[in-house]
Scaffold this motif. Sequence first.
Motif, PDB file in Angstrom:
ATOM      1  N   ASN A   2       0.831  -1.196   0.000  1.00  0.00           N
ATOM      2  CA  ASN A   2       0.000   0.000   0.000  1.00  0.00           C
ATOM      3  C   ASN A   2       0.862   1.242   0.000  1.00  0.00           C
ATOM      4  OD1 ASN A   2      -2.367  -1.479   0.168  1.00  0.00           O
ATOM      5  ND2 ASN A   2      -2.321  -1.510   2.395  1.00  0.00           N
ATOM      6  N   GLU A   3       0.403   2.249  -0.730  1.00  0.00           N
ATOM      7  CA  GLU A   3       1.095   3.536  -0.690  1.00  0.00           C
ATOM      8  C   GLU A   3       0.532   4.338   0.469  1.00  0.00           C
ATOM      9  OE1 GLU A   3       2.518   5.686  -4.269  1.00  0.00           O
ATOM     10  OE2 GLU A   3       0.798   4.658  -5.138  1.00  0.00           O
ATOM     11  N   ASP A   4       1.391   5.133   1.075  1.00  0.00           N
ATOM     12  CA  ASP A   4       0.943   6.013   2.145  1.00  0.00           C
ATOM     13  C   ASP A   4       0.706   7.396   1.570  1.00  0.00           C
ATOM     14  OD1 ASP A   4       1.085   4.469   4.762  1.00  0.00           O
ATOM     15  OD2 ASP A   4       2.954   3.945   3.758  1.00  0.00           O
ATOM     16  N   TYR A   5      -0.473   7.931   1.841  1.00  0.00           N
ATOM     17  CA  TYR A   5      -0.880   9.215   1.296  1.00  0.00           C
ATOM     18  C   TYR A   5      -0.728  10.321   2.327  1.00  0.00           C
ATOM     19  CZ  TYR A   5      -2.630   6.848  -2.783  1.00  0.00           C
ATOM     20  OH  TYR A   5      -2.706   6.118  -3.933  1.00  0.00           O
ATOM     21  N   ILE A   6      -0.605  11.524   1.825  1.00  0.00           N
ATOM     22  CA  ILE A   6      -0.453  12.674   2.706  1.00  0.00           C
ATOM     23  C   ILE A   6      -1.774  12.992   3.391  1.00  0.00           C
ATOM     24  CG2 ILE A   6       1.468  13.641   1.399  1.00  0.00           C
ATOM     25  CD1 ILE A   6      -0.511  15.627   0.116  1.00  0.00           C
ATOM     26  N   SER A   7      -1.678  13.601   4.543  1.00  0.00           N
ATOM     27  CA  SER A   7      -2.857  14.019   5.301  1.00  0.00           C
ATOM     28  C   SER A   7      -3.455  15.281   4.689  1.00  0.00           C
ATOM     29  CB  SER A   7      -2.457  14.307   6.750  1.00  0.00           C
ATOM     30  OG  SER A   7      -1.616  15.458   6.789  1.00  0.00           O
ATOM     31  N   PHE A   8      -4.646  15.620   5.144  1.00  0.00           N
ATOM     32  CA  PHE A   8      -5.297  16.851   4.697  1.00  0.00           C
ATOM     33  C   PHE A   8      -4.433  18.068   5.034  1.00  0.00           C
ATOM     34  CE2 PHE A   8      -8.405  20.312   5.666  1.00  0.00           C
ATOM     35  CZ  PHE A   8      -8.768  20.582   4.343  1.00  0.00           C
ATOM     36  N   GLU A   9      -3.848  18.082   6.217  1.00  0.00           N
ATOM     37  CA  GLU A   9      -2.995  19.208   6.627  1.00  0.00           C
ATOM     38  C   GLU A   9      -1.811  19.387   5.673  1.00  0.00           C
ATOM     39  OE1 GLU A   9      -0.363  20.753  10.466  1.00  0.00           O
ATOM     40  OE2 GLU A   9      -1.374  18.818  10.574  1.00  0.00           O
ATOM     41  N   VAL A  10      -1.153  18.299   5.302  1.00  0.00           N
ATOM     42  CA  VAL A  10      -0.025  18.368   4.376  1.00  0.00           C
ATOM     43  C   VAL A  10      -0.510  18.768   2.982  1.00  0.00           C
ATOM     44  CG1 VAL A  10       1.793  17.029   3.235  1.00  0.00           C
ATOM     45  CG2 VAL A  10       1.430  16.814   5.687  1.00  0.00           C
ATOM     46  N   ALA A  11      -1.669  18.273   2.576  1.00  0.00           N
ATOM     47  CA  ALA A  11      -2.225  18.629   1.262  1.00  0.00           C
ATOM     48  C   ALA A  11      -2.457  20.137   1.162  1.00  0.00           C
ATOM     49  CB  ALA A  11      -3.521  17.869   1.011  1.00  0.00           C
ATOM     50  N   LYS A  12      -2.956  20.739   2.238  1.00  0.00           N
ATOM     51  CA  LYS A  12      -3.172  22.197   2.238  1.00  0.00           C
ATOM     52  C   LYS A  12      -1.843  22.946   2.114  1.00  0.00           C
ATOM     53  CE  LYS A  12      -5.660  23.604   5.677  1.00  0.00           C
ATOM     54  NZ  LYS A  12      -6.469  23.823   6.866  1.00  0.00           N
ATOM     55  N   LEU A  13      -0.831  22.521   2.852  1.00  0.00           N
ATOM     56  CA  LEU A  13       0.484  23.160   2.770  1.00  0.00           C
ATOM     57  C   LEU A  13       1.101  22.980   1.381  1.00  0.00           C
ATOM     58  CD1 LEU A  13       1.911  22.042   6.235  1.00  0.00           C
ATOM     59  CD2 LEU A  13       1.369  24.394   5.555  1.00  0.00           C
ATOM     60  N   ALA A  14       0.938  21.793   0.806  1.00  0.00           N
ATOM     61  CA  ALA A  14       1.489  21.518  -0.521  1.00  0.00           C
ATOM     62  C   ALA A  14       0.839  22.425  -1.571  1.00  0.00           C
ATOM     63  CB  ALA A  14       1.294  20.052  -0.883  1.00  0.00           C
ATOM     64  N   LYS A  15      -0.454  22.595  -1.476  1.00  0.00           N
ATOM     65  CA  LYS A  15      -1.158  23.479  -2.422  1.00  0.00           C
ATOM     66  C   LYS A  15      -0.640  24.905  -2.286  1.00  0.00           C
ATOM     67  CE  LYS A  15      -5.675  24.982  -3.999  1.00  0.00           C
ATOM     68  NZ  LYS A  15      -7.122  24.715  -3.962  1.00  0.00           N
ATOM     69  N   GLU A  16      -0.482  25.358  -1.062  1.00  0.00           N
ATOM     70  CA  GLU A  16       0.017  26.714  -0.822  1.00  0.00           C
ATOM     71  C   GLU A  16       1.432  26.897  -1.379  1.00  0.00           C
ATOM     72  OE1 GLU A  16       0.602  29.824   2.924  1.00  0.00           O
ATOM     73  OE2 GLU A  16      -0.435  27.922   3.257  1.00  0.00           O
ATOM     74  N   ALA A  17       2.226  25.825  -1.342  1.00  0.00           N
ATOM     75  CA  ALA A  17       3.602  25.880  -1.857  1.00  0.00           C
ATOM     76  C   ALA A  17       3.664  25.714  -3.376  1.00  0.00           C
ATOM     77  CB  ALA A  17       4.457  24.804  -1.186  1.00  0.00           C
TER      78      ALA A  17
END
Length: 128
Positions: A2-17
Motif C-alpha cells: 500500500n502507498e501512504d498518502y499525505i494528510s489533509f494538513e499536508v495537502a493544504k500546505l502543498a497546495k500553498e507551496a
Amino acid sequence: MNEDYISFEVAKLAKEAGFNWMVGSAYYKNERIDQYYGYQNQGEEYYSRCSQAVLLKWIRERFDLLVRMYFDEDTLKFESCHSLINFKTGFQSGMLEERKEFNSFEEAVEESLKNTLRFILKQNIHLK
C-alpha cells in the motif's frame, strides 16, 4: 503493498507551496475523494491527495531540497527531518523543528513533509 498518502494538513500546505501535479485522489474541504483526476488548483476547496513519495519527489525536483528521515539505533524509533539539504549546492538549512520520534517510518515522513513545506513557505524559497 500500500502507498501512504499525505494528510489533509499536508495537502493544504502543498497546495500553498504550489503543488499541482495530476493525482488520482483529492480532498474536498476535508473529505477524501477517491478517483479524482484533476489538478489540485481546480477550485478553492480542492486539495491534491498524493502519496508521500510523490510529494517528496516534487520537493526534490521543484526546490532541490532533500528531505531526510532518521532511524535512532538506541531507541529503535524513526525521527522526523530536522534539517534540509540543497543537494545541488550542499547547503544545509538550520533546524526546522526539534526532532520527534515515531514508531513508523511513514509517521516520520508525514511530520517531515509538514516541516519542510512550512520552511519553504516561511523562507519564501524561490522556485526553479
